[in-house]
Design a protein around this motif. Structure first.
Motif, PDB file in Angstrom:
ATOM      1  N   VAL A  17      37.495  43.581  28.933  1.00  0.00           N
ATOM      2  CA  VAL A  17      37.765  42.249  29.504  1.00  0.00           C
ATOM      3  C   VAL A  17      38.709  42.381  30.701  1.00  0.00           C
ATOM      4  CG1 VAL A  17      38.818  40.007  29.052  1.00  0.00           C
ATOM      5  CG2 VAL A  17      37.362  41.045  27.327  1.00  0.00           C
ATOM      6  N   GLY A  18      39.725  43.213  30.563  1.00  0.00           N
ATOM      7  CA  GLY A  18      40.667  43.434  31.663  1.00  0.00           C
ATOM      8  C   GLY A  18      39.983  44.056  32.872  1.00  0.00           C
ATOM      9  N   TRP A  19      39.073  45.004  32.634  1.00  0.00           N
ATOM     10  CA  TRP A  19      38.373  45.663  33.745  1.00  0.00           C
ATOM     11  C   TRP A  19      37.464  44.684  34.480  1.00  0.00           C
ATOM     12  CZ3 TRP A  19      39.811  49.846  36.019  1.00  0.00           C
ATOM     13  CH2 TRP A  19      40.467  50.853  35.296  1.00  0.00           C
ATOM     14  N   THR A  20      36.858  43.746  33.791  1.00  0.00           N
ATOM     15  CA  THR A  20      35.999  42.763  34.477  1.00  0.00           C
ATOM     16  C   THR A  20      36.824  41.874  35.407  1.00  0.00           C
ATOM     17  OG1 THR A  20      36.171  41.259  32.577  1.00  0.00           O
ATOM     18  CG2 THR A  20      34.234  42.694  32.678  1.00  0.00           C
ATOM     19  N   VAL A  21      38.066  41.561  34.975  1.00  0.00           N
ATOM     20  CA  VAL A  21      38.949  40.767  35.842  1.00  0.00           C
ATOM     21  C   VAL A  21      39.262  41.540  37.114  1.00  0.00           C
ATOM     22  CG1 VAL A  21      41.244  39.727  36.034  1.00  0.00           C
ATOM     23  CG2 VAL A  21      39.940  39.509  33.900  1.00  0.00           C
ATOM     24  N   ILE A  22      39.526  42.848  36.958  1.00  0.00           N
ATOM     25  CA  ILE A  22      39.814  43.696  38.121  1.00  0.00           C
ATOM     26  C   ILE A  22      38.597  43.793  39.027  1.00  0.00           C
ATOM     27  CG2 ILE A  22      40.355  46.058  38.852  1.00  0.00           C
ATOM     28  CD1 ILE A  22      42.042  46.304  36.273  1.00  0.00           C
ATOM     29  N   LEU A  23      37.410  43.950  38.439  1.00  0.00           N
ATOM     30  CA  LEU A  23      36.186  44.070  39.225  1.00  0.00           C
ATOM     31  C   LEU A  23      35.883  42.792  40.005  1.00  0.00           C
ATOM     32  CD1 LEU A  23      33.864  45.984  36.721  1.00  0.00           C
ATOM     33  CD2 LEU A  23      34.811  46.864  38.857  1.00  0.00           C
ATOM     34  N   ARG A  24      36.211  41.639  39.421  1.00  0.00           N
ATOM     35  CA  ARG A  24      35.984  40.378  40.128  1.00  0.00           C
ATOM     36  C   ARG A  24      36.865  40.269  41.372  1.00  0.00           C
ATOM     37  NH1 ARG A  24      32.607  36.696  38.637  1.00  0.00           N
ATOM     38  NH2 ARG A  24      31.846  36.557  36.489  1.00  0.00           N
ATOM     39  N   ASP A  25      38.063  40.855  41.264  1.00  0.00           N
ATOM     40  CA  ASP A  25      38.972  40.834  42.416  1.00  0.00           C
ATOM     41  C   ASP A  25      38.617  41.902  43.443  1.00  0.00           C
ATOM     42  OD1 ASP A  25      40.320  38.763  41.223  1.00  0.00           O
ATOM     43  OD2 ASP A  25      41.798  40.085  40.239  1.00  0.00           O
ATOM     44  N   SER A  26      37.711  42.807  43.082  1.00  0.00           N
ATOM     45  CA  SER A  26      37.304  43.877  43.990  1.00  0.00           C
ATOM     46  C   SER A  26      36.013  43.476  44.700  1.00  0.00           C
ATOM     47  CB  SER A  26      37.083  45.181  43.217  1.00  0.00           C
ATOM     48  OG  SER A  26      38.253  45.521  42.490  1.00  0.00           O
ATOM     49  N   ASP A  27      35.617  44.322  45.624  1.00  0.00           N
ATOM     50  CA  ASP A  27      34.397  44.047  46.399  1.00  0.00           C
ATOM     51  C   ASP A  27      33.184  44.568  45.640  1.00  0.00           C
ATOM     52  OD1 ASP A  27      32.720  43.276  48.387  1.00  0.00           O
ATOM     53  OD2 ASP A  27      33.138  45.001  49.704  1.00  0.00           O
ATOM     54  N   VAL A  28      32.834  43.867  44.516  1.00  0.00           N
ATOM     55  CA  VAL A  28      31.708  44.262  43.662  1.00  0.00           C
ATOM     56  C   VAL A  28      30.750  43.085  43.552  1.00  0.00           C
ATOM     57  CG1 VAL A  28      31.028  45.004  41.337  1.00  0.00           C
ATOM     58  CG2 VAL A  28      33.161  45.842  42.340  1.00  0.00           C
ATOM     59  N   ASP A  29      29.474  43.389  43.527  1.00  0.00           N
ATOM     60  CA  ASP A  29      28.445  42.339  43.405  1.00  0.00           C
ATOM     61  C   ASP A  29      28.733  41.485  42.157  1.00  0.00           C
ATOM     62  OD1 ASP A  29      26.218  40.754  43.167  1.00  0.00           O
ATOM     63  OD2 ASP A  29      24.798  42.351  43.637  1.00  0.00           O
ATOM     64  N   PRO A  30      28.949  40.176  42.313  1.00  0.00           N
ATOM     65  CA  PRO A  30      29.299  39.305  41.161  1.00  0.00           C
ATOM     66  C   PRO A  30      28.250  39.303  40.046  1.00  0.00           C
ATOM     67  CG  PRO A  30      29.670  38.168  43.244  1.00  0.00           C
ATOM     68  CD  PRO A  30      28.937  39.430  43.583  1.00  0.00           C
ATOM     69  N   THR A  31      26.973  39.541  40.431  1.00  0.00           N
ATOM     70  CA  THR A  31      25.927  39.532  39.383  1.00  0.00           C
ATOM     71  C   THR A  31      26.144  40.657  38.386  1.00  0.00           C
ATOM     72  OG1 THR A  31      24.495  40.874  40.816  1.00  0.00           O
ATOM     73  CG2 THR A  31      24.198  38.467  40.879  1.00  0.00           C
ATOM     74  N   TYR A  32      26.657  41.793  38.860  1.00  0.00           N
ATOM     75  CA  TYR A  32      26.940  42.903  37.946  1.00  0.00           C
ATOM     76  C   TYR A  32      28.032  42.501  36.953  1.00  0.00           C
ATOM     77  CZ  TYR A  32      24.411  45.773  41.372  1.00  0.00           C
ATOM     78  OH  TYR A  32      23.457  46.297  42.206  1.00  0.00           O
ATOM     79  N   VAL A  33      29.074  41.856  37.496  1.00  0.00           N
ATOM     80  CA  VAL A  33      30.177  41.449  36.642  1.00  0.00           C
ATOM     81  C   VAL A  33      29.715  40.398  35.633  1.00  0.00           C
ATOM     82  CG1 VAL A  33      32.509  40.482  36.593  1.00  0.00           C
ATOM     83  CG2 VAL A  33      31.806  41.944  38.496  1.00  0.00           C
ATOM     84  N   ASN A  34      28.853  39.498  36.095  1.00  0.00           N
ATOM     85  CA  ASN A  34      28.327  38.460  35.195  1.00  0.00           C
ATOM     86  C   ASN A  34      27.584  39.071  34.001  1.00  0.00           C
ATOM     87  OD1 ASN A  34      29.379  36.416  36.765  1.00  0.00           O
ATOM     88  ND2 ASN A  34      27.475  36.114  37.942  1.00  0.00           N
ATOM     89  N   GLU A  35      26.754  40.076  34.306  1.00  0.00           N
ATOM     90  CA  GLU A  35      26.002  40.741  33.234  1.00  0.00           C
ATOM     91  C   GLU A  35      26.937  41.487  32.279  1.00  0.00           C
ATOM     92  OE1 GLU A  35      22.749  40.492  32.420  1.00  0.00           O
ATOM     93  OE2 GLU A  35      22.748  38.958  33.981  1.00  0.00           O
ATOM     94  N   ASP A  75      27.515  40.895  28.158  1.00  0.00           N
ATOM     95  CA  ASP A  75      27.501  41.931  27.120  1.00  0.00           C
ATOM     96  C   ASP A  75      28.842  42.009  26.395  1.00  0.00           C
ATOM     97  OD1 ASP A  75      24.861  42.732  27.410  1.00  0.00           O
ATOM     98  OD2 ASP A  75      25.346  44.061  29.070  1.00  0.00           O
ATOM     99  N   ILE A  76      29.939  41.740  27.112  1.00  0.00           N
ATOM    100  CA  ILE A  76      31.251  41.708  26.456  1.00  0.00           C
ATOM    101  C   ILE A  76      31.309  40.543  25.474  1.00  0.00           C
ATOM    102  CG2 ILE A  76      33.704  41.231  26.848  1.00  0.00           C
ATOM    103  CD1 ILE A  76      33.454  42.869  29.444  1.00  0.00           C
ATOM    104  N   LYS A  77      30.754  39.412  25.884  1.00  0.00           N
ATOM    105  CA  LYS A  77      30.699  38.255  24.985  1.00  0.00           C
ATOM    106  C   LYS A  77      29.862  38.593  23.747  1.00  0.00           C
ATOM    107  CE  LYS A  77      29.480  33.371  24.782  1.00  0.00           C
ATOM    108  NZ  LYS A  77      28.841  32.213  25.492  1.00  0.00           N
ATOM    109  N   ARG A  78      28.803  39.352  24.014  1.00  0.00           N
ATOM    110  CA  ARG A  78      27.942  39.766  22.904  1.00  0.00           C
ATOM    111  C   ARG A  78      28.710  40.663  21.933  1.00  0.00           C
ATOM    112  NH1 ARG A  78      23.940  38.821  19.472  1.00  0.00           N
ATOM    113  NH2 ARG A  78      22.900  40.716  18.809  1.00  0.00           N
ATOM    114  N   LEU A  79      29.478  41.601  22.465  1.00  0.00           N
ATOM    115  CA  LEU A  79      30.285  42.479  21.622  1.00  0.00           C
ATOM    116  C   LEU A  79      31.333  41.686  20.841  1.00  0.00           C
ATOM    117  CD1 LEU A  79      30.799  45.559  23.976  1.00  0.00           C
ATOM    118  CD2 LEU A  79      29.590  45.536  21.795  1.00  0.00           C
TER     119      LEU A  79
END
Length: 384
Positions: free
Chosen positions: A196-214, A218-222
């Motif tokens: 969960v913490g890494w997804t927050v970091i990735l959202r603040d980085s220059d990463v395609d948002p669709t990847y973070v959404n997916e 899966d994190i919600k699924r876990l």
């Protein structure tokens, strides 16, 4: 390991000790039975001897054949006796009047007594004067069934011990699985928090948002899986839920992550239907049934999900086009540990049964299954 071995040795020692005691009781019963039978025969022989002495002493021929011997012998025996003299006259002793007065029944008793005990003949002047037939007393008759009753009692006692042992073992296994599930949920929780913490970091980085959404899906699924595992072994909370929406959500999740060679047909009512439900556990059941169907079809085929309701209940049917289940296994597949897969723990359907029947007071069963045509499971849950 040593404790388990000692426990097994004690179990076998108790079983063998029980068998030894049973055999000893049966053997002593057999000896007692034979001695009692021998004693009764001696009583009858004394009866015949008394008869012989009285006749040899010169009793008037008009005297009733049975009266004097009965007076001599008195009431010292309760053995049923039938005497037949050389002219075919019959005397009875210790036989109820309604039988003694029935000549056909007396003839049947003579044959029966002859098969039970050897008749005793009394000869006079080289000719058979009387033949005495005697049966078994009521005590011996009852005693004959004692070993059978004893074996039956021991069998029932053994059955009670067996089922108690089996239920105890099953309870221990359930506690073990529940403990493993809770521990797994605890272990998954730590890396899940990090993700969960890494997804927050990735959202603040220059990463395609669709990847973070997916990733977040899966994190919600876990998190859902962790929540499910943590509920095993404890009574879950049931809340009033729209089962139509919950069914669509569960099937949509698994269909989006299944092979394109699996076709999903979803048929549910347009209006909401409320039931008392634990959404996470209900979704687990649906996913288990659908995954089993996909495995049975080897990843290629059709899954049908059909939901309907009547006045009191809601019915969910999940069908596949797989290899089918033999009818003799329709109930067996819900037993913990039973599996037809090379890799499997045999827990999916047993957990589904527990979730639906124990937690939701519903029913789950194999509605229909045909070889190489598919299987249909049906769930029934009461309306709210």
């Amino acid at each position: 390991m040593k404790f388990a071995d000692n426990k097994s040795l004690w179990r076998w020692a108790i079983i063998l000790g029980g068998l030894a005691i049973t055999m000893l009781i049966l053997w002593n019963t057999y000896i007692f039975f034979n001695k009692l039978k021998e004693t009764e025969r001696k009583n009858v022989e004394e009866f015949v001897t008394a008869q012989k002495d009285i006749i040899n002493s010169g009793i008037d021929e008009d005297q009733n054949l049975g009266d004097l011997p009965l007076e001599v012998l008195g009431n010292t025996t309760n053995v049923p006796i039938i005497l037949v003299n050389n002219v075919g006259e019959i005397e009875t002793r210790n036989i109820p009047d309604h039988i003694a007065n029935d000549s056909l029944r007396v003839q049947e008793l003579i044959k029966e007594f002859a098969s039970e005990n050897e008749p005793i003949e009394f000869s006079l002047d080289g000719e058979v004067f009387t033949t005495t037939y005697h049966g078994n007393s009521s005590l011996i008759t009852k005693l004959k069934y004692y070993p059978l009753a004893l074996v039956l009692i021991l069998f029932l006692f053994g059955a009670v011990i067996y089922f108690f042992y089996r239920s105890t073992k099953s309870s221990e296994q359930n506690k073990l699985w529940a403990g493993m599930a809770k521990e797994s949920a605890h272990q998954i929780g730590t890396p899940l928090s990090s993700l969960v913490g890494w997804t927050v970091i990735l959202r603040d980085s220059d990463v395609d948002p669709t990847y973070v959404n997916e990733m977040e899906k899966d994190i919600k699924r876990l998190q859902t899986i962790t929540d499910r595992f943590s509920k095993i072994g404890s009574t879950p909370d049931l809340i009033k839920t729209d089962i139509v929406a919950q069914t669509l959500e569960s099937t949509d999740y698994i269909s989006s992550r299944s092979s394109k060679m699996v076709e999903f047909n979803i048929d549910v009512p347009d209006q909401p239907i409320e039931v008392h439900l634990n959404p996470q556990l209900y979704a687990w059941v649906i996913e288990n049934l659908i995954k089993n169907g996909i495995d049975a079809m080897k990843g290629k085929g059709q899954i049908d999900v059909f939901l309907k309701a009547d006045v009191h209940n809601v019915y969910l049917r999940i069908s596949d086009t797989g290899k089918g289940i033999p009818k003799k296994l329709w109930k067996e597949i819900f037993r913990p540990g039973f599996t037809t897969k090379k890799r499997g723990w045999g827990l999916g359907l047993s957990l589904a049964k527990r979730i639906i029947e124990d937690y939701h007071s519903g029913k789950i069963r194999v509605l229909e299954s045909k070889k190489d045509q598919g299987t249909t499971f049906e769930l029934m849950i009461k309306k709210a």
